[in-house]
Design a protein around this motif. Sequence first.
Motif, PDB file in Angstrom:
ATOM      1  N   SER B  43      44.459  36.725  33.509  1.00 14.55           N
ATOM      2  CA  SER B  43      43.136  36.062  33.354  1.00 14.55           C
ATOM      3  C   SER B  43      42.046  36.876  34.059  1.00 14.55           C
ATOM      4  O   SER B  43      40.801  37.086  33.694  1.00 14.55           O
ATOM      5  CB  SER B  43      43.073  34.594  34.122  1.00 14.55           C
ATOM      6  OG  SER B  43      43.918  34.697  35.318  1.00 14.55           O
ATOM      7  N   MET B  44      42.538  37.769  35.089  1.00 16.43           N
ATOM      8  CA  MET B  44      41.551  38.892  35.444  1.00 16.43           C
ATOM      9  C   MET B  44      41.289  40.005  34.431  1.00 16.43           C
ATOM     10  O   MET B  44      40.097  40.011  34.255  1.00 16.43           O
ATOM     11  CB  MET B  44      42.332  39.566  36.612  1.00 16.43           C
ATOM     12  CG  MET B  44      41.265  40.650  37.210  1.00 16.43           C
ATOM     13  SD  MET B  44      42.250  41.933  38.280  1.00 16.43           S
ATOM     14  CE  MET B  44      42.797  43.057  36.915  1.00 16.43           C
ATOM     15  N   TYR B  45      42.100  40.437  33.649  1.00 15.57           N
ATOM     16  CA  TYR B  45      42.214  41.159  32.564  1.00 15.57           C
ATOM     17  C   TYR B  45      41.244  40.714  31.362  1.00 15.57           C
ATOM     18  O   TYR B  45      40.522  41.275  30.975  1.00 15.57           O
ATOM     19  CB  TYR B  45      43.565  41.600  32.072  1.00 15.57           C
ATOM     20  CG  TYR B  45      43.468  43.085  31.658  1.00 15.57           C
ATOM     21  CD1 TYR B  45      43.486  44.127  32.411  1.00 15.57           C
ATOM     22  CD2 TYR B  45      43.472  43.240  30.264  1.00 15.57           C
ATOM     23  CE1 TYR B  45      43.639  45.510  31.651  1.00 15.57           C
ATOM     24  CE2 TYR B  45      43.661  44.426  29.392  1.00 15.57           C
ATOM     25  CZ  TYR B  45      43.622  45.657  30.443  1.00 15.57           C
ATOM     26  OH  TYR B  45      43.546  46.814  29.707  1.00 15.57           O
ATOM     27  N   GLU B  47      39.137  38.555  31.559  1.00 13.58           N
ATOM     28  CA  GLU B  47      37.846  38.303  31.964  1.00 13.58           C
ATOM     29  C   GLU B  47      36.946  39.687  31.577  1.00 13.58           C
ATOM     30  O   GLU B  47      35.872  39.614  31.081  1.00 13.58           O
ATOM     31  CB  GLU B  47      37.631  37.859  33.315  1.00 13.58           C
ATOM     32  CG  GLU B  47      36.216  37.283  33.633  1.00 13.58           C
ATOM     33  CD  GLU B  47      35.917  37.169  35.067  1.00 13.58           C
ATOM     34  OE1 GLU B  47      35.364  36.157  35.847  1.00 13.58           O
ATOM     35  OE2 GLU B  47      35.981  38.238  35.935  1.00 13.58           O
ATOM     36  N   LEU B  48      37.707  40.547  31.995  1.00 11.05           N
ATOM     37  CA  LEU B  48      36.913  41.937  31.926  1.00 11.05           C
ATOM     38  C   LEU B  48      37.104  42.351  30.445  1.00 11.05           C
ATOM     39  O   LEU B  48      36.006  42.961  29.937  1.00 11.05           O
ATOM     40  CB  LEU B  48      38.094  42.870  32.323  1.00 11.05           C
ATOM     41  CG  LEU B  48      37.951  42.835  34.335  1.00 11.05           C
ATOM     42  CD1 LEU B  48      39.103  44.108  34.636  1.00 11.05           C
ATOM     43  CD2 LEU B  48      36.786  43.261  34.805  1.00 11.05           C
ATOM     44  N   VAL B  49      37.839  41.818  29.721  1.00 11.85           N
ATOM     45  CA  VAL B  49      38.206  42.352  28.076  1.00 11.85           C
ATOM     46  C   VAL B  49      36.885  41.610  27.537  1.00 11.85           C
ATOM     47  O   VAL B  49      36.191  42.028  26.651  1.00 11.85           O
ATOM     48  CB  VAL B  49      39.142  41.981  27.520  1.00 11.85           C
ATOM     49  CG1 VAL B  49      39.182  42.137  25.914  1.00 11.85           C
ATOM     50  CG2 VAL B  49      40.585  42.917  27.905  1.00 11.85           C
ATOM     51  N   GLN B  51      33.882  40.828  28.564  1.00  8.15           N
ATOM     52  CA  GLN B  51      32.524  41.122  28.944  1.00  8.15           C
ATOM     53  C   GLN B  51      31.868  42.072  27.618  1.00  8.15           C
ATOM     54  O   GLN B  51      32.585  42.699  26.956  1.00  8.15           O
ATOM     55  CB  GLN B  51      32.617  42.247  30.135  1.00  8.15           C
ATOM     56  CG  GLN B  51      32.814  41.394  31.440  1.00  8.15           C
ATOM     57  CD  GLN B  51      32.847  42.675  32.613  1.00  8.15           C
ATOM     58  OE1 GLN B  51      32.496  43.876  32.522  1.00  8.15           O
ATOM     59  NE2 GLN B  51      33.329  42.196  33.819  1.00  8.15           N
TER      60      GLN B  51
END
Lengths: 180, 73
Positions: B43-45, B47-49, B51
Amino acid sequence: MTPEPELRDALLAAVPSLRAFAISLSGQVDRADDLVQDTLLRALANIHRFERGTNLNAWLFTILRNLFHSEYRKRRREVEDPDGSYAARLTVHPEQGSRLDFEDFRAALAHLPADQREALLLIGASGFSYEEAAQICECAVGTIKSRVNRARSRLAQLLAVEDVEDLGPDSMTRAALQAI
Amino acid sequence: MMTSSKGKRAAKLIPETYLSAEFPGEPGLDRVIQDRIGDHLRSMYDELVQQPVPDRFVELLNRLEKRTDAVEK
């Protein structure tokens, strides 16, 4: 050499995952964007070396990773306490409640050795196979597997402290600091 | 260090259902934590993808396309 529209589109399509990888690796958005830009420039300059039909993303990740490591080595010579400053950068922005988990998680991630962190990111988040990750990191498949396993148990240790003792929102950071 | 990793290896020889029932502290917790790590990481990743791509990259690729067109030959 003209980057034909399909290549340009393919490079552009790769940017979101390159950024995600670069941000997770470096812990800094500005630096990550510079890394992505350098990666694109280097990819275009060396596009004749790319074998058509092979995995463009894996090739781009390889370039980005190499740039990250050569820059990291350079910075390490300049900066006295790279780990400390890196950790400090990763614990900012606590004001957004929904992001708190991510920030804590990133702080824990920051305390992994770079080789374990990148292996975990490639396998657990970027969706590469062990073979592709081994190619990107220029090492054996078994090495990737053991790095991922070590990364997972290290993170589990940090998270276990939070679970068992429920120290509050800063627990992971504290656990990470205590573990140094 | 050595003893703790040996302990873990030894624990894996025991059937997992048995372990999670008898000793909820160890491998059961490990499994939950491993799942959480996986979820957190993705989920962290993600969220970054998700953007938006900064304009600089679109501009960079467009600019390079024009320049290489001109330089060609």
